[in-house]
Scaffold this active site. Sequence first.
Site, short mmCIF file in Angstrom:
data_model
loop_
_atom_site.label_atom_id
_atom_site.label_comp_id
_atom_site.label_asym_id
_atom_site.label_seq_id
_atom_site.Cartn_x
_atom_site.Cartn_y
_atom_site.Cartn_z
N SER A 226 1.62 6.12 99.34
CA SER A 226 2.33 4.93 98.87
C SER A 226 1.87 3.68 99.62
O SER A 226 0.70 3.29 99.51
CB SER A 226 3.84 5.16 99.01
OG SER A 226 4.57 4.19 98.31
N ASP A 249 -0.69 8.50 95.73
CA ASP A 249 0.20 7.63 94.95
C ASP A 249 0.27 6.23 95.57
O ASP A 249 1.35 5.71 95.88
CB ASP A 249 1.59 8.25 94.86
CG ASP A 249 2.15 8.21 93.44
OD1 ASP A 249 1.39 7.90 92.50
OD2 ASP A 249 3.34 8.52 93.26
N HIS A 304 7.12 10.46 92.82
CA HIS A 304 6.55 9.80 93.99
C HIS A 304 6.81 10.58 95.27
O HIS A 304 5.92 10.70 96.12
CB HIS A 304 7.14 8.39 94.09
CG HIS A 304 6.40 7.49 95.04
ND1 HIS A 304 5.04 7.30 94.98
CD2 HIS A 304 6.85 6.72 96.09
CE1 HIS A 304 4.66 6.45 95.93
NE2 HIS A 304 5.75 6.10 96.62
#
Length: 380
Positions: A226, A249, A304
């Site tokens: 992330s 991600d 996620h």
Amino acid sequence: MGGTQSLALPLGKGPHLVGCTDVMVGHTRQGLFLRLFYPCLPRAGAERPLWIPRYEYCGGLADFAHRSRRWCAPLLGVAVGSCRVPVSWNGPFKPCSSGYPLIIFSHGLGAFRTLYSSVCSELASWGFAVAALEHRDHSACLTYFCTAEAGREEWIPYRRVPQGQKEFYFRNKQVHQRAEECVRALRLFKDISSGKSVPNVLHQDFDLSVLKDSVDLTKVAIVGHSFGGVTAVLALVKEPGFRCAVALDAWMFPLENALYSEVLKPVLFINTEKFQTPESVAKMKRLSSRNSQTKIITILGSVHRSQTDFTFLTGNLISRILGTRGTLDPYKALDITSRAALAFLQRHLDLEEEFDRWDNLLEGVGASVVPEAPFCRSNL
């Protein structure tokens, strides 16, 4: 993925047992804090470390999740406070004359150094030293450093975007600090390898000098999830010692457009199905269009937080609070993530392993994986 609660994090599937230790250097926020995962030797009665190392982090997670610290922190403490990571705490380091390749790992927004123990220990079990940073840019849910005054700690809380400030400028400043911390982490290992004495403020029962001849600093990668994914991309620009990046991600938003042309080294983007937007994927494709070795794949049935340890905490209550579940079995998702990463790392770190048996995943070929990014409804 049933309704019963399981608190078991997975054992690494590689040939090595895994140990870990915490390392803090320096007495100011300009120092470093990381958890090191490494191949270790067996030890009878080895202690397994707590997954949440201190109760204060439960309060930090509650704050980040916009939940009441008063009730959410104790709930998290009861639900996951006794969970342990299946590795040997301060376990005896397993020497390696050829040197283990090194991975610096950057966590996501609101996380801290232990929340990716499953993927970090999996990579370590295949013969990597993995340094999972705890960033001090106010993006961790909470962190701390030990001041020079004996026994005194200073805590660094999570900070939201200040009212009236544009999020890009706030997050861009953070991502640059995070990438600099990754660079400093690599320099720390260079100091250790040169024989320099590196005092660990935490006084762990682990001698960092054992790493001196067992880490190969010509084979270094940066990995992150992330916010950590885009941190990994930026770190490639800042530090030539990083040969490639694996971005789990990645949240591409905080990176300024001018830097894309400076990302010359290969990146593997491993996306989940429910997070990315067309705008974010377009930024990834700016990199893959310039470098044929940069790859983009998507794991179907994943969300996620499927790339964090929370996905293995399958109780209904915790998953409802933190949104951790996809439809894909979390163990299968971890297998895809780690195998794709290992294949990519072998290719770009020139490893003499057999990770190329998973090369098909880099092209998005296999069960529950597709090339590039099918546009689905995003949670961004």
